[in-house]
Design a protein around this motif. Structure first.
Motif, mmCIF file in Angstrom:
data_model
loop_
_atom_site.group_PDB
_atom_site.id
_atom_site.type_symbol
_atom_site.label_atom_id
_atom_site.label_comp_id
_atom_site.label_asym_id
_atom_site.label_seq_id
_atom_site.Cartn_x
_atom_site.Cartn_y
_atom_site.Cartn_z
ATOM 1 N N LYS A 104 15.768 9.829 13.656
ATOM 2 C CA LYS A 104 15.891 10.847 14.699
ATOM 3 C C LYS A 104 14.522 11.446 14.959
ATOM 4 O O LYS A 104 13.833 11.895 14.041
ATOM 5 C CB LYS A 104 16.879 11.932 14.251
ATOM 6 C CG LYS A 104 17.119 12.995 15.307
ATOM 7 C CD LYS A 104 18.106 14.038 14.808
ATOM 8 C CE LYS A 104 18.250 15.174 15.803
ATOM 9 N NZ LYS A 104 19.155 16.233 15.305
ATOM 10 N N ASN A 105 14.123 11.466 16.204
ATOM 11 C CA ASN A 105 12.801 11.924 16.605
ATOM 12 C C ASN A 105 12.679 13.444 16.438
ATOM 13 O O ASN A 105 13.363 14.207 17.134
ATOM 14 C CB ASN A 105 12.549 11.539 18.063
ATOM 15 C CG ASN A 105 11.185 11.950 18.570
ATOM 16 O OD1 ASN A 105 10.329 12.406 17.811
ATOM 17 N ND2 ASN A 105 10.976 11.794 19.870
ATOM 18 N N ALA A 128 30.703 12.049 26.170
ATOM 19 C CA ALA A 128 29.518 11.321 26.643
ATOM 20 C C ALA A 128 29.898 10.011 27.318
ATOM 21 O O ALA A 128 30.908 9.367 26.988
ATOM 22 C CB ALA A 128 28.581 11.043 25.472
ATOM 23 N N THR A 129 29.058 9.602 28.267
ATOM 24 C CA THR A 129 29.125 8.262 28.845
ATOM 25 C C THR A 129 28.053 7.418 28.161
ATOM 26 O O THR A 129 26.905 7.858 28.026
ATOM 27 C CB THR A 129 28.852 8.307 30.364
ATOM 28 O OG1 THR A 129 29.897 9.033 31.002
ATOM 29 C CG2 THR A 129 28.793 6.903 30.947
ATOM 30 N N HIS A 130 28.425 6.231 27.728
ATOM 31 C CA HIS A 130 27.513 5.363 26.981
ATOM 32 C C HIS A 130 27.103 4.179 27.862
ATOM 33 O O HIS A 130 27.956 3.493 28.428
ATOM 34 C CB HIS A 130 28.190 4.848 25.707
ATOM 35 C CG HIS A 130 28.686 5.944 24.818
ATOM 36 N ND1 HIS A 130 27.934 6.476 23.795
ATOM 37 C CD2 HIS A 130 29.877 6.614 24.810
ATOM 38 C CE1 HIS A 130 28.630 7.430 23.192
ATOM 39 N NE2 HIS A 130 29.803 7.534 23.782
ATOM 40 N N GLU A 163 28.138 8.633 14.562
ATOM 41 C CA GLU A 163 27.668 9.417 13.424
ATOM 42 C C GLU A 163 26.637 10.475 13.835
ATOM 43 O O GLU A 163 26.082 11.158 12.982
ATOM 44 C CB GLU A 163 27.048 8.486 12.374
ATOM 45 C CG GLU A 163 28.008 7.413 11.856
ATOM 46 C CD GLU A 163 27.331 6.444 10.914
ATOM 47 O OE1 GLU A 163 26.229 6.762 10.426
ATOM 48 O OE2 GLU A 163 27.902 5.363 10.685
ATOM 49 N N ILE A 164 26.372 10.591 15.130
ATOM 50 C CA ILE A 164 25.358 11.527 15.608
ATOM 51 C C ILE A 164 26.031 12.767 16.177
ATOM 52 O O ILE A 164 26.728 12.711 17.202
ATOM 53 C CB ILE A 164 24.466 10.862 16.676
ATOM 54 C CG1 ILE A 164 23.752 9.636 16.075
ATOM 55 C CG2 ILE A 164 23.439 11.854 17.212
ATOM 56 C CD1 ILE A 164 22.970 8.828 17.079
ATOM 57 N N ALA A 165 25.830 13.899 15.524
ATOM 58 C CA ALA A 165 26.529 15.138 15.885
ATOM 59 C C ALA A 165 26.211 15.595 17.300
ATOM 60 O O ALA A 165 27.060 16.194 17.979
ATOM 61 C CB ALA A 165 26.169 16.234 14.888
ATOM 62 N N GLU A 166 24.993 15.332 17.774
ATOM 63 C CA GLU A 166 24.576 15.816 19.097
ATOM 64 C C GLU A 166 25.241 15.066 20.251
ATOM 65 O O GLU A 166 25.120 15.470 21.410
ATOM 66 C CB GLU A 166 23.059 15.698 19.238
ATOM 67 C CG GLU A 166 22.271 16.650 18.351
ATOM 68 C CD GLU A 166 21.985 16.065 16.978
ATOM 69 O OE1 GLU A 166 21.113 16.619 16.279
ATOM 70 O OE2 GLU A 166 22.633 15.059 16.589
#
Length: 433
Positions: free
Chosen positions: A29-30, A399-401, A391-394
């Motif tokens: 993660k940046n 969301a559209t992927h 697995e990414i909380a944000e």
């Protein structure tokens, strides 16, 4: 060899480096995502002008490439839904795929940047020889007068395959001589395709980064050579970034909302990093914080991840870490990142996932078996990011992927069948959580 010991240590951990050395799938993660950085030389106006230039060239492109007639000379790819994969992976939000494997002319994401830079050079030469870019018809660039002018020049680029196809096919169509410098990772069918179109191909028994250096030096020796620099070209970058404006219109036409509450998460395969960085930059200009870009790289060649995580960017190679750089994803087999990818993505890229070749083939089989979409191995790695997103909380359920498929339509049928037989076998043997 770059010295990574103790240098910018706050930007990476020994644990991450150990994972990379062991070829483990990981996610970085940046830490600089959405921070404020100085203004860059490529901005909204540069990308706006790039789109307008491509529109001016549309009449020429429509005549030169019949497969662009339907789009009236605009080189772009469709977006389609992937409901079968959405159900299979239990994804709550909409799952889309950007079909750059269907891009006209050269069938890959590289069409945007490679073709754009060649067109920029052609326009510059034409204007210097009497062409009026404001009033003349761009179809006139196919006339013998301009073909004679273009034929005095050689356009050169180093490539593992897809950029070479884009530059080589566009250059030779305009009348330029074209030379493509290819590393040992290049596939035979791409070499043959170029040579069949009159393109000179020089093969180096070396990795991509060293092939670029040799190609750049070779071009310097010829005063009538123009070098397309995949490691640092801002024209390439601008060409890739034109995708942002196009995607915004496509999603609007599909009645898909993109907002902070319903973000667009985009998964982009990364090799040298120029094309995914350009695309991500263009999307950020259009959607701002409502788009979340994620790169995906092979575990054996995580060059952009290594460059950004250490803060060394172009000054470090995967070979400095002891990695072998070997992957079936030939389009991503680049050991050293672009000179500008890390700089332009420093605060715009959410993170980078890595994927094993084994899982990459499983995703290729998944795409074929569930959606009947054919793509080359390097074009399917975005599915790893889609799986990681759970697995990414944000990333919210709303969301559209968008998985970016970067190439595949020009793969010979026999080669594609061999890919898919192997890939479907691995898919059937793989457990997906």
């Amino acid at each position: 060899m770059a010295n990574i010991s103790g240098k910018k240590s706050t930007e990476y951990t020994s644990t991450l480096l150990d994972q990379l050395k062991d070829y483990q799938e990981t996610f970085w993660k940046n830490p600089n995502y959405n921070t404020v950085l100085p203004t860059l030389s490529v901005d909204r106006n540069v990308i706006f002008q790039a789109n307008r230039r491509l529109e001016r060239f549309a009449p020429y492109l429509e005549d030169a490439f019949p497969d662009t007639k339907k789009s009236k000379g605009i080189i772009e790819s469709p977006i389609q839904e992937m409901n079968e994969i959405r159900h299979f992976l239990s994804i709550d939000g909409c799952v889309l795929i950007k079909r750059d494997d269907l891009m006209p002319v050269s069938g890959s994401i590289k069409s945007r940047g490679g073709i754009y830079e060649v067109l920029c050079f052609a326009e510059d030469l034409a204007v210097k020889n009497g062409f009026n870019s404001e009033s003349d018809d761009y179809s006139d660039l196919a006339n013998e007068k301009f073909r004679r002018i273009f034929s005095q020049w050689q356009i050169e680029v180093a490539s593992t395959g897809n950029l070479g196809l884009s530059v080589g096919l566009m250059a030779s169509t305009l009348g330029f001589k074209a030379r493509i410098h290819m590393s040992h990772d290049a596939t035979t069918w791409k070499i043959n395709k170029l040579r069949q179109n009159g393109v000179d191909v020089k093969i180096y028994d070396d990795n991509f980064s060293n092939a670029v250096a040799a190609a750049r030096e070779s071009s310097k020796q010829n005063p009538y050579s123009y070098f397309v620099d995949d490691e640092g070209s801002k024209l390439l970058f601008a060409g890739y970034a034109t995708a942002g404006e196009r995607v915004k219109k496509q999603l609007s036409d599909m009645h898909i909302e993109v907002s902070k509450n319903k973000p667009l998460v985009v998964y982009l395969p990364a090799g040298v990093g120029g094309s995914p960085s350009g695309v991500a930059f263009g999307l950020k200009l259009q959607f701002g914080d409502a788009v979340i870009p994620i790169f995906v790289e092979p575990t054996h060649v995580p060059s952009v991840l290594l460059g950004m995580a250490t803060g060394l960017d172009h000054d470090i190679s995967v070979y400095d870490l002891g990695l072998d750089g070997k992957t079936a994803a030939d389009g991503l087999a680049v050991g050293r990142p672009s000179m500008i990818a890390g700089r332009y993505m420093k605060n715009k890229l959410f993170g980078i996932a890595t994927v094993s070749d084994q899982n990459m083939f499983a995703y290729q089989g998944m795409l074929k078996k569930l959606e009947n979409i054919e793509a080359e191995p390097s074009a399917v790695v975005g599915i790893r990011g889609l799986i990681q997103s759970k697995e990414i909380a944000e990333i919210p359920d709303t969301a559209t992927h968008l998985i970016w498929s970067t190439g595949g339509s020009m793969v010979p049928a026999e080669t594609m069948r061999e890919y898919e037989d192997h890939a479907i076998t691995i898919f059937n043997q793989t457990h997906f959580e």
